[in-house]
Write a protein that holds these residues in place. Sequence first.
Motif, mmCIF file in Angstrom:
data_model
loop_
_atom_site.group_PDB
_atom_site.id
_atom_site.type_symbol
_atom_site.label_atom_id
_atom_site.label_comp_id
_atom_site.label_asym_id
_atom_site.label_seq_id
_atom_site.Cartn_x
_atom_site.Cartn_y
_atom_site.Cartn_z
ATOM 1 N N PHE A 255 -5.399 -21.571 -16.938
ATOM 2 C CA PHE A 255 -6.841 -21.551 -16.724
ATOM 3 C C PHE A 255 -7.518 -20.611 -17.726
ATOM 4 C CE2 PHE A 255 -5.162 -22.694 -12.533
ATOM 5 C CZ PHE A 255 -5.964 -23.768 -12.195
ATOM 6 N N SER A 256 -8.635 -21.042 -18.252
ATOM 7 C CA SER A 256 -9.414 -20.211 -19.166
ATOM 8 C C SER A 256 -10.424 -19.395 -18.355
ATOM 9 C CB SER A 256 -10.143 -21.080 -20.197
ATOM 10 O OG SER A 256 -9.207 -21.769 -21.003
ATOM 11 N N VAL A 257 -10.211 -18.073 -18.338
ATOM 12 C CA VAL A 257 -11.064 -17.166 -17.568
ATOM 13 C C VAL A 257 -11.681 -16.172 -18.541
ATOM 14 C CG1 VAL A 257 -11.164 -15.498 -15.679
ATOM 15 C CG2 VAL A 257 -9.510 -17.381 -15.595
ATOM 16 N N HIS A 258 -12.988 -16.249 -18.736
ATOM 17 C CA HIS A 258 -13.630 -15.442 -19.773
ATOM 18 C C HIS A 258 -14.547 -14.348 -19.225
ATOM 19 C CE1 HIS A 258 -11.831 -18.282 -22.415
ATOM 20 N NE2 HIS A 258 -12.553 -19.280 -21.959
ATOM 21 N N GLY A 259 -14.452 -14.131 -17.933
ATOM 22 C CA GLY A 259 -15.219 -13.050 -17.315
ATOM 23 C C GLY A 259 -14.729 -12.832 -15.899
ATOM 24 N N HIS A 260 -15.039 -11.676 -15.339
ATOM 25 C CA HIS A 260 -14.586 -11.346 -13.995
ATOM 26 C C HIS A 260 -15.627 -11.673 -12.939
ATOM 27 C CE1 HIS A 260 -16.927 -7.991 -15.435
ATOM 28 N NE2 HIS A 260 -16.980 -7.451 -14.241
ATOM 29 N N ASN A 261 -16.741 -12.228 -13.365
ATOM 30 C CA ASN A 261 -17.766 -12.665 -12.419
ATOM 31 C C ASN A 261 -18.532 -13.840 -13.021
ATOM 32 O OD1 ASN A 261 -19.712 -11.552 -14.252
ATOM 33 N ND2 ASN A 261 -19.471 -9.544 -13.265
ATOM 34 N N ALA A 262 -19.340 -14.485 -12.185
ATOM 35 C CA ALA A 262 -20.060 -15.681 -12.619
ATOM 36 C C ALA A 262 -21.051 -15.379 -13.738
ATOM 37 C CB ALA A 262 -20.784 -16.299 -11.422
ATOM 38 N N LYS A 263 -21.694 -14.239 -13.663
ATOM 39 C CA LYS A 263 -22.697 -13.901 -14.672
ATOM 40 C C LYS A 263 -22.099 -13.890 -16.078
ATOM 41 C CE LYS A 263 -26.079 -10.334 -15.912
ATOM 42 N NZ LYS A 263 -26.650 -8.999 -15.532
ATOM 43 N N LEU B 192 -19.126 -10.283 -26.321
ATOM 44 C CA LEU B 192 -19.829 -10.414 -25.047
ATOM 45 C C LEU B 192 -19.042 -9.848 -23.873
ATOM 46 C CD1 LEU B 192 -20.987 -14.117 -25.582
ATOM 47 C CD2 LEU B 192 -22.315 -12.047 -26.026
ATOM 48 N N ASN B 193 -17.705 -9.774 -23.993
ATOM 49 C CA ASN B 193 -16.923 -9.355 -22.829
ATOM 50 C C ASN B 193 -15.925 -8.226 -23.079
ATOM 51 O OD1 ASN B 193 -14.827 -10.607 -24.209
ATOM 52 N ND2 ASN B 193 -14.356 -12.087 -22.594
ATOM 53 N N PHE C 190 -22.226 -17.208 -18.660
ATOM 54 C CA PHE C 190 -22.993 -16.936 -19.874
ATOM 55 C C PHE C 190 -22.203 -17.368 -21.114
ATOM 56 C CE2 PHE C 190 -24.401 -14.133 -23.368
ATOM 57 C CZ PHE C 190 -25.747 -14.475 -23.394
ATOM 58 N N GLN C 191 -20.889 -17.158 -21.071
ATOM 59 C CA GLN C 191 -20.072 -17.522 -22.228
ATOM 60 C C GLN C 191 -19.824 -19.030 -22.299
ATOM 61 O OE1 GLN C 191 -17.715 -14.568 -24.286
ATOM 62 N NE2 GLN C 191 -16.734 -14.207 -22.316
ATOM 63 N N THR C 192 -19.646 -19.672 -21.139
ATOM 64 C CA THR C 192 -19.394 -21.123 -21.152
ATOM 65 C C THR C 192 -20.677 -21.929 -21.296
ATOM 66 O OG1 THR C 192 -19.561 -21.329 -18.740
ATOM 67 C CG2 THR C 192 -17.382 -20.823 -19.658
ATOM 68 N N ARG C 193 -21.806 -21.273 -21.005
ATOM 69 C CA ARG C 193 -23.141 -21.908 -21.043
ATOM 70 C C ARG C 193 -23.255 -23.056 -20.044
ATOM 71 N NH1 ARG C 193 -24.633 -21.465 -27.481
ATOM 72 N NH2 ARG C 193 -22.793 -22.772 -27.777
ATOM 73 N N VAL C 194 -22.539 -22.918 -18.917
ATOM 74 C CA VAL C 194 -22.633 -23.893 -17.822
ATOM 75 C C VAL C 194 -22.738 -23.122 -16.509
ATOM 76 C CG1 VAL C 194 -21.500 -25.750 -16.536
ATOM 77 C CG2 VAL C 194 -21.319 -25.671 -19.026
ATOM 78 N N LEU C 195 -23.894 -23.175 -15.863
ATOM 79 C CA LEU C 195 -24.061 -22.516 -14.581
ATOM 80 C C LEU C 195 -23.148 -23.166 -13.548
ATOM 81 C CD1 LEU C 195 -27.951 -22.070 -14.398
ATOM 82 C CD2 LEU C 195 -26.225 -20.277 -14.711
ATOM 83 N N GLY C 196 -22.466 -22.340 -12.785
ATOM 84 C CA GLY C 196 -21.564 -22.855 -11.756
ATOM 85 C C GLY C 196 -20.140 -23.065 -12.235
ATOM 86 N N SER C 197 -19.884 -22.868 -13.543
ATOM 87 C CA SER C 197 -18.527 -23.109 -14.048
ATOM 88 C C SER C 197 -17.536 -22.096 -13.480
ATOM 89 C CB SER C 197 -18.508 -23.077 -15.581
ATOM 90 O OG SER C 197 -18.926 -21.816 -16.084
#
Length: 625
Positions: free
Chosen positions: A108-116, A154-155, A120-127
């Motif tokens: 799984f690609s996980v680019h942050g520890h929270n939705a915000k 960014l992270n 923001f990095q995936t540019r898809v709300l709810g991803s």
Amino acid sequence: MKKVAIITGYTCNNNCRFCYDANKRKQNIRDLTTFGVKEKLIEARKRGCDYVDFLGGEFTIRHDALELVKFAKRLGFETISITTNGRMFSYKKIAKKFIDAGVNSIIFSVHGHNAKLHDFQTRVLGSFEQLMEGIKNIKELGLPLFTNTTITRLNYKEFPKIAEFLVELGIVNAEFVFVDPTGNAFDDFYEIVPKISEAAPYIRRGLDVGIKNNIRHWHIRYVPLCYFQGYEDYISELQPAFEKEEHYGPEFTNLDVDNSRKAIARVKALQCVNCDYVNKCEGVWKVYAEKYGLDELKPIKVQEGLPEEVKVELTQRCNLDCKFCFNKIHQRKKELSTEEVKKVINNIVNSGIKAVRFTGGEPFLRKDLKVILKYAKSKGLYVILNTNGTFIDEKNIKILNCIDDILVSFHNITNSSEKSKLFRKIKKSNPDIFLRACTIAIRENIQNLEKFYAFFDKQEIDDWFLLRPVPVPENREPITHRDVKELVEKILSLNKKYKVKTHIANTLPFCSYEPERVSQVCVGGRNDDGHTRIVVDTKGITKPSYFIDKKLGNALKDSILDCWNSEYMKNVRKLKLVPEQCKECRYAEKCRGGCRFAAKLANGTYDSLDPLAQPEKYKRDLAYP
């Protein structure tokens, strides 16, 4: 294993700010057809690939994804993996269909520890919400959790928090990838790509999180080694998981990914020629060098560095008589006087070394122990004490205030109640002390290993690890290959079952069982044979380790630092004492050939094979080429 990664296309339901495939989408490169993917699978299988990774873009949104997985399974691929943003797996029925079709590994690609941050990095709300639901579903379906995380501007400052988040998720395999500055990252380079010198401290702190929690595979990729000295065991390029890796895409075929990347996409600075890691390090991305330059890269000299600690044998006397004790090999009555120990401590301080470990025998048998410890502490050293703990009582417990780190041996599970009282006593006396325990992996303890786990699960200690018993003349085979197999499999299983985790902290040849599985539970040879530490014995003789009888000097008159940087010690750290066949092994940097003393005891020379090594049996597993 041999791996093939099939990039089935560049279509994706995310639009990551750092995506290196973004330019491929702009070029309108068509995704591979069903027939095209199957053709690539057949070609890879003929070349001996037994691991396939489907990726993109986003493979799971293809209409033929399940069909391709089933086809790979029919071809006989042992591991069928999908690298994914996880969103499709938020639907449990779909997740189950993929597993039923043959998928047995998901990254799984996980680019942050929270939705915000992630969204923001995936540019898809709810991803992020869908990703978490996908991870939950896969975990419930019984697959281990693997992740990758791209490190960007960014992270990177949040990386320690991301690491803690992944540990809480139950990740067993995580890889962190320094952003590839092509695609979207190229278009917004300075907003997306951090300077390595700025990001490295945060990355190291994040790596420390996984190391502390004994995560099985916890690696960083695409960073120069000069910013990660001491983290060599956690650099992907130095710990390759595959014999060879091939990549297929809609518009390319690459049958030698590692070498082509080094030759085409990576670059080093002129000053790198003087670095000890010049032949191991890939440098930086060429685009990175064009934008930021190469002044950040600093050559490092491993052999001119400092040992992590000096072990000082205060005595060989002991109140116990353990059958497996290695100190019976060279029994010496002579001990350094108090003033001589102080001279050794001064030598350590003058050499710039930061830590000293006092060992025995049993150090508490020395009446001047408090004086020695207090003196070492007054010199600003990090003080470590190895003890069996049997002499610690209300009369001398204040001695613990002179110690930063205490290692208590615990080799008999029947003494658990006494040890539990001792651990509480130590922590009560000095709450800030780093309390560790070690257990020798003799056959009886291997059989009772779960009892040790159950005991330590309830103790307030900072670390517990296992030690391979060292062969002695009276017992040249304290454990066998069968014992190693049982030990490794139990650690892998029990580390999942209990909150407490353990590992093997001393050298064990990885080819003594299945190399990759041994690698998951053993730190390798870094703590032994003079690779990171140096020893002063009870006569004041400086030598590489407890076992290697090579007189480097006398700590009462010769600089310990000069001994550390002697030609012999340089050769040790360059693995010149390791057997020739070990030097070609892909695990050589971590394993370091097993125990040199065990090799000499069995074969008469330090540069022979450790008796637990089995090179012939595991050629197919790439213990040797």
